[in-house]
Design a protein around this motif. Structure first.
Motif, PDB file in Angstrom:
ATOM      1  N   PHE A  19       0.822  -1.209   0.000  1.00 55.89           N
ATOM      2  CA  PHE A  19       0.000   0.000   0.000  1.00 55.89           C
ATOM      3  C   PHE A  19       0.855   1.256   0.000  1.00 55.89           C
ATOM      4  N   ARG A  20       2.007   1.202   0.636  1.00 61.42           N
ATOM      5  CA  ARG A  20       2.888   2.367   0.634  1.00 61.42           C
ATOM      6  C   ARG A  20       3.211   2.772  -0.795  1.00 61.42           C
ATOM      7  N   ASN A  21       3.519   1.793  -1.638  1.00 62.09           N
ATOM      8  CA  ASN A  21       3.829   2.100  -3.042  1.00 62.09           C
ATOM      9  C   ASN A  21       2.648   2.773  -3.738  1.00 62.09           C
ATOM     10  N   LEU A  22       1.433   2.306  -3.455  1.00 61.57           N
ATOM     11  CA  LEU A  22       0.242   2.921  -4.054  1.00 61.57           C
ATOM     12  C   LEU A  22       0.051   4.350  -3.552  1.00 61.57           C
ATOM     13  N   PHE A  23       0.302   4.570  -2.260  1.00 61.07           N
ATOM     14  CA  PHE A  23       0.128   5.905  -1.681  1.00 61.07           C
ATOM     15  C   PHE A  23       1.193   6.875  -2.212  1.00 61.07           C
ATOM     16  N   VAL A  24       2.441   6.444  -2.246  1.00 60.15           N
ATOM     17  CA  VAL A  24       3.531   7.308  -2.710  1.00 60.15           C
ATOM     18  C   VAL A  24       3.313   7.724  -4.158  1.00 60.15           C
ATOM     19  N   SER A  25       2.838   6.802  -4.975  1.00 61.98           N
ATOM     20  CA  SER A  25       2.628   7.111  -6.400  1.00 61.98           C
ATOM     21  C   SER A  25       1.347   7.905  -6.651  1.00 61.98           C
ATOM     22  N   GLY A  26       0.521   8.077  -5.614  1.00 67.72           N
ATOM     23  CA  GLY A  26      -0.732   8.814  -5.790  1.00 67.72           C
ATOM     24  C   GLY A  26      -1.758   8.052  -6.608  1.00 67.72           C
ATOM     25  N   VAL A  53      -2.188   9.587   6.683  1.00 63.84           N
ATOM     26  CA  VAL A  53      -1.018  10.443   6.480  1.00 63.84           C
ATOM     27  C   VAL A  53      -0.958  10.943   5.035  1.00 63.84           C
ATOM     28  N   PHE A  54      -1.309  10.073   4.081  1.00 65.23           N
ATOM     29  CA  PHE A  54      -1.261  10.443   2.667  1.00 65.23           C
ATOM     30  C   PHE A  54      -2.551  11.111   2.187  1.00 65.23           C
ATOM     31  N   GLY A  55      -3.527  11.295   3.064  1.00 64.42           N
ATOM     32  CA  GLY A  55      -4.779  11.940   2.669  1.00 64.42           C
ATOM     33  C   GLY A  55      -5.669  11.065   1.820  1.00 64.42           C
ATOM     34  N   VAL A  56      -5.561   9.754   2.008  1.00 62.29           N
ATOM     35  CA  VAL A  56      -6.336   8.788   1.242  1.00 62.29           C
ATOM     36  C   VAL A  56      -7.444   8.226   2.126  1.00 62.29           C
ATOM     37  N   ARG A  57      -8.665   8.220   1.626  1.00 63.47           N
ATOM     38  CA  ARG A  57      -9.771   7.619   2.386  1.00 63.47           C
ATOM     39  C   ARG A  57      -9.543   6.126   2.526  1.00 63.47           C
ATOM     40  N   TYR A  58     -10.179   5.526   3.515  1.00 62.42           N
ATOM     41  CA  TYR A  58     -10.013   4.103   3.798  1.00 62.42           C
ATOM     42  C   TYR A  58     -11.391   3.459   3.895  1.00 62.42           C
ATOM     43  N   THR A  59     -11.678   2.553   2.999  1.00 61.74           N
ATOM     44  CA  THR A  59     -12.917   1.778   3.019  1.00 61.74           C
ATOM     45  C   THR A  59     -12.539   0.332   2.729  1.00 61.74           C
ATOM     46  N   PRO A  60     -12.527  -0.525   3.742  1.00 66.23           N
ATOM     47  CA  PRO A  60     -12.064  -1.893   3.504  1.00 66.23           C
ATOM     48  C   PRO A  60     -12.921  -2.647   2.496  1.00 66.23           C
ATOM     49  N   HIS A  61     -12.245  -3.483   1.723  1.00 66.64           N
ATOM     50  CA  HIS A  61     -12.930  -4.397   0.810  1.00 66.64           C
ATOM     51  C   HIS A  61     -13.420  -5.568   1.650  1.00 66.64           C
ATOM     52  N   VAL A  62     -14.712  -5.818   1.644  1.00 62.76           N
ATOM     53  CA  VAL A  62     -15.273  -6.895   2.464  1.00 62.76           C
ATOM     54  C   VAL A  62     -16.091  -7.812   1.578  1.00 62.76           C
ATOM     55  N   TRP A  63     -15.560  -8.981   1.329  1.00 62.52           N
ATOM     56  CA  TRP A  63     -16.294  -9.990   0.588  1.00 62.52           C
ATOM     57  C   TRP A  63     -15.873 -11.324   1.166  1.00 62.52           C
ATOM     58  N   LEU A  79     -11.484   3.780  13.566  1.00 60.24           N
ATOM     59  CA  LEU A  79     -10.928   4.757  12.637  1.00 60.24           C
ATOM     60  C   LEU A  79     -11.614   6.109  12.776  1.00 60.24           C
ATOM     61  N   PRO A  80     -10.840   7.182  12.671  1.00 66.88           N
ATOM     62  CA  PRO A  80     -11.449   8.521  12.735  1.00 66.88           C
ATOM     63  C   PRO A  80     -12.117   8.854  11.410  1.00 66.88           C
ATOM     64  N   PRO A  81     -13.002   9.839  11.418  1.00 64.51           N
ATOM     65  CA  PRO A  81     -13.584  10.315  10.157  1.00 64.51           C
ATOM     66  C   PRO A  81     -12.479  10.868   9.256  1.00 64.51           C
ATOM     67  N   HIS A  82     -12.681  10.764   7.952  1.00 62.74           N
ATOM     68  CA  HIS A  82     -11.710  11.293   6.983  1.00 62.74           C
ATOM     69  C   HIS A  82     -12.060  12.753   6.721  1.00 62.74           C
ATOM     70  N   THR A  83     -11.084  13.623   6.854  1.00 59.36           N
ATOM     71  CA  THR A  83     -11.352  15.054   6.665  1.00 59.36           C
ATOM     72  C   THR A  83     -10.427  15.702   5.647  1.00 59.36           C
ATOM     73  N   ARG A  84      -9.416  15.011   5.210  1.00 63.18           N
ATOM     74  CA  ARG A  84      -8.392  15.631   4.390  1.00 63.18           C
ATOM     75  C   ARG A  84      -8.855  16.158   3.049  1.00 63.18           C
ATOM     76  N   SER A  85      -9.588  15.358   2.288  1.00 59.08           N
ATOM     77  CA  SER A  85      -9.933  15.769   0.916  1.00 59.08           C
ATOM     78  C   SER A  85     -11.343  16.332   0.810  1.00 59.08           C
ATOM     79  N   SER A  86     -11.956  16.592   1.945  1.00 59.61           N
ATOM     80  CA  SER A  86     -13.334  17.073   1.928  1.00 59.61           C
ATOM     81  C   SER A  86     -13.509  18.135   3.001  1.00 59.61           C
ATOM     82  N   PRO A  87     -14.292  19.161   2.725  1.00 57.35           N
ATOM     83  CA  PRO A  87     -14.535  20.179   3.756  1.00 57.35           C
ATOM     84  C   PRO A  87     -15.416  19.656   4.894  1.00 57.35           C
TER      85      PRO A  87
END
Length: 142
Positions: A19-26, A53-63, A79-87
């Protein structure tokens, strides 16, 4: 970057290192690790912290099974609410798959359901669920 639609993914990625690689590459706007494949509760909490930290929302894949749903609910509960990319503050969401899957609810003694879009976190010991051993035996390979 060329589109305004958020990109979600990662359900086939493993551990925080992938996941770090995905986050670093945006590459992602929404990280979707699968708790059963990405390393369990502890590893997925680390992925969620890194996503924040990277400002990416987190929604687990559940199947899969009720076990996966219960584990994902327990993770989402811390988990805390996501606030980075949304007002506005966006609470973590549960992907609550309802496609045909006889294994999903059959192996737990009490099914996990939603009421008006809310899925309560099971509150028994451990993951808050009890496994129906007889039902589990029906799915065993012989």
């Amino acid at each position: 970057a060329a589109i305004s639609i958020p990109i979600a993914g990662g359900e086939c990625e493993f551990t925080r290192f992938g996941f770090r690689n995905l986050f670093v590459s945006g590459a992602l706007d929404i990280a979707q690790p699968d708790i059963c494949a990405a390393g369990g509760l502890s590893e997925c909490k680390k992925i969620a912290d890194m996503a924040e930290v990277f400002g990416v929302r987190y929604t687990p894949h559940v199947w899969g099974t009720g076990i996966a749903i219960a584990a994902s609910l327990h993770l989402l509960a811390v988990l805390p609410p996501h606030t980075r990319s949304s007002p506005i503050s966006v609470a973590p969401l549960l992907e609550f798959d309802r496609t045909e899957n006889p294994l999903r609810q059959a192996i737990v003694t009490e099914t996990i359901e939603h009421t008006r879009g809310i899925v309560p976190v099971p509150n028994g010991s451990g993951l808050g669920i009890e496994i129906d051993r007889k039902a589990l035996a029906r799915f065993a390979r012989r």
